[in-house]
Design a protein around this motif. Structure first.
Motif, mmCIF file in Angstrom:
data_model
loop_
_atom_site.group_PDB
_atom_site.id
_atom_site.type_symbol
_atom_site.label_atom_id
_atom_site.label_comp_id
_atom_site.label_asym_id
_atom_site.label_seq_id
_atom_site.Cartn_x
_atom_site.Cartn_y
_atom_site.Cartn_z
ATOM 1 N N LYS A 93 0.535 -1.167 0.036
ATOM 2 C CA LYS A 93 -0.035 0.238 0.256
ATOM 3 C C LYS A 93 0.958 1.230 0.224
ATOM 4 O O LYS A 93 2.129 1.135 0.757
ATOM 5 N N GLY A 94 0.222 2.351 -0.574
ATOM 6 C CA GLY A 94 1.215 3.479 -0.411
ATOM 7 C C GLY A 94 1.502 4.165 0.825
ATOM 8 O O GLY A 94 0.617 3.878 1.879
ATOM 9 N N GLY A 95 2.233 4.443 1.141
ATOM 10 C CA GLY A 95 3.254 5.218 2.259
ATOM 11 C C GLY A 95 3.208 3.835 3.701
ATOM 12 O O GLY A 95 3.500 4.464 4.772
ATOM 13 N N GLN A 96 3.517 2.781 3.073
ATOM 14 C CA GLN A 96 3.589 1.764 4.184
ATOM 15 C C GLN A 96 4.083 0.591 3.630
ATOM 16 O O GLN A 96 3.938 -0.843 3.406
ATOM 17 N N GLU A 97 5.049 1.144 3.010
ATOM 18 C CA GLU A 97 6.203 -0.017 1.674
ATOM 19 C C GLU A 97 7.369 -0.950 2.691
ATOM 20 O O GLU A 97 7.888 -1.432 1.539
ATOM 21 N N ILE A 98 7.412 -0.289 3.919
ATOM 22 C CA ILE A 98 8.427 -0.774 4.866
ATOM 23 C C ILE A 98 7.804 -1.117 6.009
ATOM 24 O O ILE A 98 7.240 -0.107 6.502
ATOM 25 N N VAL A 99 7.323 -2.571 5.537
ATOM 26 C CA VAL A 99 7.415 -3.641 6.810
ATOM 27 C C VAL A 99 8.345 -3.365 7.989
ATOM 28 O O VAL A 99 9.176 -4.244 7.976
ATOM 29 N N LEU A 100 7.755 -2.888 8.973
ATOM 30 C CA LEU A 100 8.856 -2.936 10.177
ATOM 31 C C LEU A 100 7.982 -3.736 11.560
ATOM 32 O O LEU A 100 7.318 -4.288 12.466
ATOM 33 N N LYS A 101 9.319 -4.606 12.183
ATOM 34 C CA LYS A 101 9.574 -5.373 13.670
ATOM 35 C C LYS A 101 9.960 -4.917 14.247
ATOM 36 O O LYS A 101 11.198 -4.999 13.947
ATOM 37 N N ILE A 102 9.603 -4.762 15.378
ATOM 38 C CA ILE A 102 10.019 -3.563 16.528
ATOM 39 C C ILE A 102 10.227 -4.641 17.817
ATOM 40 O O ILE A 102 9.181 -5.143 18.360
ATOM 41 N N LYS A 103 11.209 -4.521 18.557
ATOM 42 C CA LYS A 103 11.063 -5.152 20.069
ATOM 43 C C LYS A 103 10.859 -4.258 21.252
ATOM 44 O O LYS A 103 12.077 -3.205 21.281
ATOM 45 N N LEU A 104 9.832 -4.021 21.897
ATOM 46 C CA LEU A 104 9.935 -3.400 23.317
ATOM 47 C C LEU A 104 10.566 -4.548 24.492
ATOM 48 O O LEU A 104 10.420 -5.526 24.429
ATOM 49 N N SER A 105 10.715 -4.110 25.680
ATOM 50 C CA SER A 105 11.340 -4.935 26.311
ATOM 51 C C SER A 105 9.676 -5.178 27.000
ATOM 52 O O SER A 105 8.494 -4.487 27.024
ATOM 53 N N HIS A 106 9.623 -6.242 28.065
ATOM 54 C CA HIS A 106 8.065 -6.220 28.702
ATOM 55 C C HIS A 106 7.311 -5.103 29.468
ATOM 56 O O HIS A 106 6.410 -4.700 29.824
ATOM 57 N N ASP A 107 8.581 -4.764 30.606
ATOM 58 C CA ASP A 107 8.526 -3.633 31.388
ATOM 59 C C ASP A 107 8.032 -2.221 30.691
ATOM 60 O O ASP A 107 6.748 -1.438 30.822
ATOM 61 N N SER A 108 8.716 -2.155 29.480
ATOM 62 C CA SER A 108 8.132 -1.133 28.624
ATOM 63 C C SER A 108 6.869 -1.690 27.892
ATOM 64 O O SER A 108 5.673 -0.159 28.113
ATOM 65 N N ILE A 109 6.011 -2.163 27.494
ATOM 66 C CA ILE A 109 5.345 -2.961 26.834
ATOM 67 C C ILE A 109 4.096 -2.581 28.287
ATOM 68 O O ILE A 109 2.983 -1.667 28.172
ATOM 69 N N SER A 110 4.420 -3.145 29.356
ATOM 70 C CA SER A 110 3.414 -3.357 30.575
ATOM 71 C C SER A 110 3.218 -1.599 31.433
ATOM 72 O O SER A 110 1.437 -1.352 31.312
ATOM 73 N N HIS A 111 3.950 -1.166 30.902
ATOM 74 C CA HIS A 111 4.068 1.051 31.516
ATOM 75 C C HIS A 111 3.368 1.730 29.758
ATOM 76 O O HIS A 111 2.401 2.251 30.306
ATOM 77 N N LEU A 112 3.577 1.162 28.294
ATOM 78 C CA LEU A 112 2.598 1.500 28.007
ATOM 79 C C LEU A 112 1.251 1.199 27.747
ATOM 80 O O LEU A 112 -0.232 1.981 28.440
ATOM 81 N N LEU A 113 0.967 -0.195 27.982
ATOM 82 C CA LEU A 113 -0.231 -0.809 28.087
ATOM 83 C C LEU A 113 -1.662 -0.139 29.954
ATOM 84 O O LEU A 113 -2.659 -0.497 29.249
ATOM 85 N N SER A 114 -0.535 0.358 30.637
ATOM 86 C CA SER A 114 -1.110 0.528 31.648
ATOM 87 C C SER A 114 -1.625 2.097 32.028
ATOM 88 O O SER A 114 -2.507 2.356 32.741
ATOM 89 N N HIS A 115 -1.116 2.639 30.482
ATOM 90 C CA HIS A 115 -1.949 3.855 29.935
ATOM 91 C C HIS A 115 -3.130 3.761 29.439
ATOM 92 O O HIS A 115 -3.337 5.154 29.034
ATOM 93 N N CYS A 116 -3.556 2.790 28.797
ATOM 94 C CA CYS A 116 -4.566 2.688 28.053
ATOM 95 C C CYS A 116 -5.758 1.828 28.057
ATOM 96 O O CYS A 116 -5.716 1.720 28.934
ATOM 97 N N LYS A 117 -6.399 2.555 26.916
ATOM 98 C CA LYS A 117 -8.078 1.862 28.014
ATOM 99 C C LYS A 117 -8.856 1.498 26.521
ATOM 100 O O LYS A 117 -8.262 1.172 25.310
ATOM 101 N N CYS A 118 -9.778 0.693 26.999
ATOM 102 C CA CYS A 118 -10.089 -0.452 25.641
ATOM 103 C C CYS A 118 -11.594 0.688 25.136
ATOM 104 O O CYS A 118 -12.035 1.771 25.302
ATOM 105 N N VAL A 119 -11.061 0.667 23.149
ATOM 106 C CA VAL A 119 -12.086 1.492 22.300
ATOM 107 C C VAL A 119 -12.737 0.485 22.139
ATOM 108 O O VAL A 119 -13.125 0.054 21.838
ATOM 109 N N ASP A 120 -13.654 0.845 21.445
ATOM 110 C CA ASP A 120 -14.884 0.573 21.125
ATOM 111 C C ASP A 120 -14.547 0.454 19.679
ATOM 112 O O ASP A 120 -14.252 1.227 18.571
#
Length: 271
Positions: A93-120
């Motif tokens: 797709k245009g604007g999505q020509e490079i597909v990246l695989k990104i690694k985050l630590s378990h603690d970083s993922i947990s920090h991000l999720l702790s500030h998230c809410k579920c959406v419809d």
């Protein structure tokens, strides 16, 4: 490493003495969506797709930035490789020509999720909520999973799995900044995305199956994952049984309204 298997709310979970409770290893309750993705003891992998300028800059510098990067916009990360292939058109797709695989630590993922809410994920009810409510920097939504090994729509996309959900994580503001500053590594999986597209585009289902079996050694091994969050937060994000999980289960039945109050007007998103 020594592993201990326990049962938590009907889930069989493996806990190690080094990485505590991030690991789920077997079946879960039918009405609870499951995060499936690739992970190891160091961290968790997610996917994003960008244009060549942003993608190549990120690969060179192992972080996001550069002249084309817009930090004010919401960015979505996806643990499911198949869902990323669907969203990016296998990196075509245009604007999505490079597909990246990104690694985050378990603690970083947990920090991000702790500030998230579920959406419809129901478009009509989501628009009504966005009209009447304010903003937030973190979103979680459970969309129909995509099948990495089978194609749908005559080979144009990975097959849609209505009764299986894939988690998407939207980040804006300070959460997006935290994400960018805590990336462990970034790798290029665009070529793999293109190979899966070729396999999915074969006319005969058996040929697709054979081609995907050939690719299997280089495909991500995606397993159930449980972030290191409080029980209350896991329930709120539908990762443990509760009201949120029950309503997410209605998605495959065509009836869903997110039970968690959501505040966000920002519709300017990127993948």
């Amino acid at each position: 490493i020594k592993f201990i298997q326990i049962i938590l709310y009907g889930r069989s979970i493996t806990m190690s003495n080094e990485v505590e409770r991030e690991y789920i290893i077997s079946e879960v309750t039918p009405n609870t969506p499951v995060w499936r993705g690739e992970w190891d003891e160091e961290g968790v992998f997610v996917y994003q797709a960008y244009n060549k300028e942003i993608g190549e800059w990120a690969l060179e510098h192992q972080k996001f930035g550069g002249p084309a990067w817009k930090p004010a916009r919401m960015t979505w990360i996806k643990p499911s490789f198949a869902w990323m292939l669907y969203r990016s058109g296998y990196g075509k797709k245009g604007g999505q020509e490079i597909v990246l695989k990104i690694k985050l630590s378990h603690d970083s993922i947990s920090h991000l999720l702790s500030h998230c809410k579920c959406v419809d994920t129901n478009r009509e009810t989501r628009i009504k909520k966005q009209t009447h409510e304010g903003g937030g920097n973190g979103r979680i939504q459970w969309d129909p999973e995509r099948d990495l090994f089978q194609s749908g729509d005559r080979g144009h996309v990975p097959r849609k799995m209505l009764r299986t959900r894939a988690i998407q994580i939207g980040l804006a503001g300070s959460l997006s900044e935290f994400y960018v500053n805590n990336i462990l590594s970034i790798s290029n999986v665009t070529e793999l995305a293109h190979k899966v597209k070729v396999a999915h585009g074969l006319k005969k289902a058996q040929d697709t199956k054979t081609a995907m079996e050939y690719l299997q050694p280089v495909l991500p091994i995606e397993r159930p994952y449980l972030p290191k969050l409080s029980e209350r937060k896991l329930i709120e994000l539908a990762m443990l049984p509760g009201q949120a999980a029950e309503t997410v289960a209605q998605l495959g039945r065509g009836n869903f309204s997110c039970p968690v109050k959501q505040n966000n007007k920002n519709k300017n998103t990127i993948t």
